[in-house]
Design an enzyme around this catalytic site. Structure first.
Site, PDB file in Angstrom:
ATOM      1  N   TYR A 156     -50.366 -27.858   7.921  1.00  0.00           N
ATOM      2  CA  TYR A 156     -51.102 -28.800   7.076  1.00  0.00           C
ATOM      3  C   TYR A 156     -51.899 -29.791   7.929  1.00  0.00           C
ATOM      4  CZ  TYR A 156     -51.832 -32.127   3.215  1.00  0.00           C
ATOM      5  OH  TYR A 156     -52.374 -32.957   2.272  1.00  0.00           O
ATOM      6  N   PHE A 202     -36.781 -39.237  -5.830  1.00  0.00           N
ATOM      7  CA  PHE A 202     -35.872 -40.345  -6.133  1.00  0.00           C
ATOM      8  C   PHE A 202     -35.833 -40.632  -7.638  1.00  0.00           C
ATOM      9  CE2 PHE A 202     -35.989 -42.723  -1.750  1.00  0.00           C
ATOM     10  CZ  PHE A 202     -35.290 -41.667  -1.187  1.00  0.00           C
ATOM     11  N   GLY A 218     -33.417 -43.737   6.711  1.00  0.00           N
ATOM     12  CA  GLY A 218     -34.194 -44.388   5.656  1.00  0.00           C
ATOM     13  C   GLY A 218     -35.027 -45.557   6.143  1.00  0.00           C
ATOM     14  N   THR A 221     -41.126 -45.611   7.319  1.00  0.00           N
ATOM     15  CA  THR A 221     -41.916 -46.302   6.292  1.00  0.00           C
ATOM     16  C   THR A 221     -43.067 -45.438   5.779  1.00  0.00           C
ATOM     17  OG1 THR A 221     -43.486 -47.296   7.847  1.00  0.00           O
ATOM     18  CG2 THR A 221     -41.450 -48.545   7.369  1.00  0.00           C
TER      19      THR A 221
END
Ligand code: UDP
Length: 324
Positions: A156, A202, A218, A221
């Protein structure tokens, strides 16, 4: 279109081709173009999109839907081309990576050839992935990126980088009117529930009361742009003066960690879902935030939808789509 609408119309109605027009961004864009009075031809192979996104438009006389894979030549007559066709979420573009590169490269060659024959302006939906795992932060258009050429995201990333190269070579070699938008993470209604994107994943997990799958710790960003803002930016770029070729970053400069996003989604849905930590996929960019100064200056554009508002609308969409 009513005479009133014609009078208010900023540009005369056109025949506009949207490749990938039944996908997430394409379906919103097509709707906006129809609402502005244009004729819209959507071309899509439905590899990572859903006909449901445009099925209600089929009765509209100014709308046409055509199944076609852009890796094959296309012969149509239009005035403008938005070239969006390509699987864009890691889950989809990594499923058949060779086809992803073909879609980026052959697809762009075919659509550029079409634009050249027609002398039509053509806009490429490029991506923040051209910056790879950036060492420069926030990312401005002058940054050349930090891309792994042989990794699982390369089909990609490198595919879109080559597509940009092709667009600028057609501009230099054939004086083709081009526009290149670098689209940062975008979210909103019409995302597929199974596209593996962090926002859709989510929300769907929270609505189902399942754990939220956070990759890595997590702390990585992203900057999330609501779809209406993105569509506005794309249309402004297409209608900008000919000398504005881009690349132009389009995205929301507000930066959030994946964990912060998880918290916001949990609070909005009101779920007791826990966080389930999973391994970080390879080459997952650590930080991403667009520098949108160029879009501000050239297009008078900046996003106006705060994450909280956009998430509320997206949660509402998925609540109805999943009927939970
Ligand atoms: N991510 C996550 N859980 C998920 C899906 C994604 O923690 O269920 C993370 C992913 O590793 C990345 C970020 O969220 O760091 C954004 O992922 P997405 O696939 O939405 O977009 P991209 O990586 O292309 O920016």
């Amino acid at each position: 279109m009513s005479p009133d609408a014609v009078a208010r119309h900023p540009v005369p109605p056109k025949r506009i081709l949207v490749t990938g027009g039944s996908g997430f961004i394409g379906s919103h864009l097509s709707r906006r173009l129809l609402a502005e009075g244009h004729d819209v031809l959507v071309v899509d192979n439905f590899y990572s999109s859903s006909r449901h996104n445009v099925v209600d438009l089929l009765d509209e006389p100014r709308f046409e839907l055509m199944r076609h894979d852009v890796t094959f030549p296309l012969y149509v007559e239009v005035d403008q081309i938005f070239h969006l066709a390509c699987p864009a979420s890691p889950v989809f573009y990594q499923r058949d990576p060779v086809q992803t590169t073909k879609t980026c490269v052959h697809g762009s060659i075919n659509m550029l050839g079409l634009a050249k024959r027609l002398g039509a302006p053509i806009l490429l939906a490029s991506t923040s992935e051209v910056y790879g795992d950036p060492v420069s932060h926030p990312q401005s258009e002058s940054y050349w990126g930090n891309v792994n050429p042989i990794g699982i995201r390369s089909c990609y990333d490198e595919g879109k980088r080559c597509a940009e190269t092709l667009f600028f070579d057609y501009f230099r070699q054939h004086a083709l009117p081009i526009k290149v938008a670098r689209i940062f993470n975008t979210y909103g209604p019409n995302m597929l529930p199974n596209d593996g994107r962090v926002v859709s994943s989510f929300i769907v997990q929270a609505l189902r009361g399942e754990p939220l799958t956070v990759f890595g710790d997590g702390t990585q960003t992203r900057s999330f742009c609501y779809i209406d803002d993105m569509v506005d930016g794309l249309i402004r770029l297409m209608n900008s003066p000919a000398e504005v070729t881009g690349p132009v970053n389009l995205g929301n400069p507000a930066e959030f960690s994946v964990l912060e996003l998880a918290e916001q989604v949990r609070a909005l849905v009101g779920t007791g879902s826990q966080v389930d930590y999973r391994p970080l996929p390879s080459d997952d960019p650590v930080r991403r935030r667009p520098d949108i100064e160029r879009a501000r200056q050239l297009l008078g554009w900046e996003p106006v939808t705060p994450l909280d508002d956009g998430l509320k609308r997206t949660v509402e969409y998925f609540r109805q789509a999943l009927a939970v």
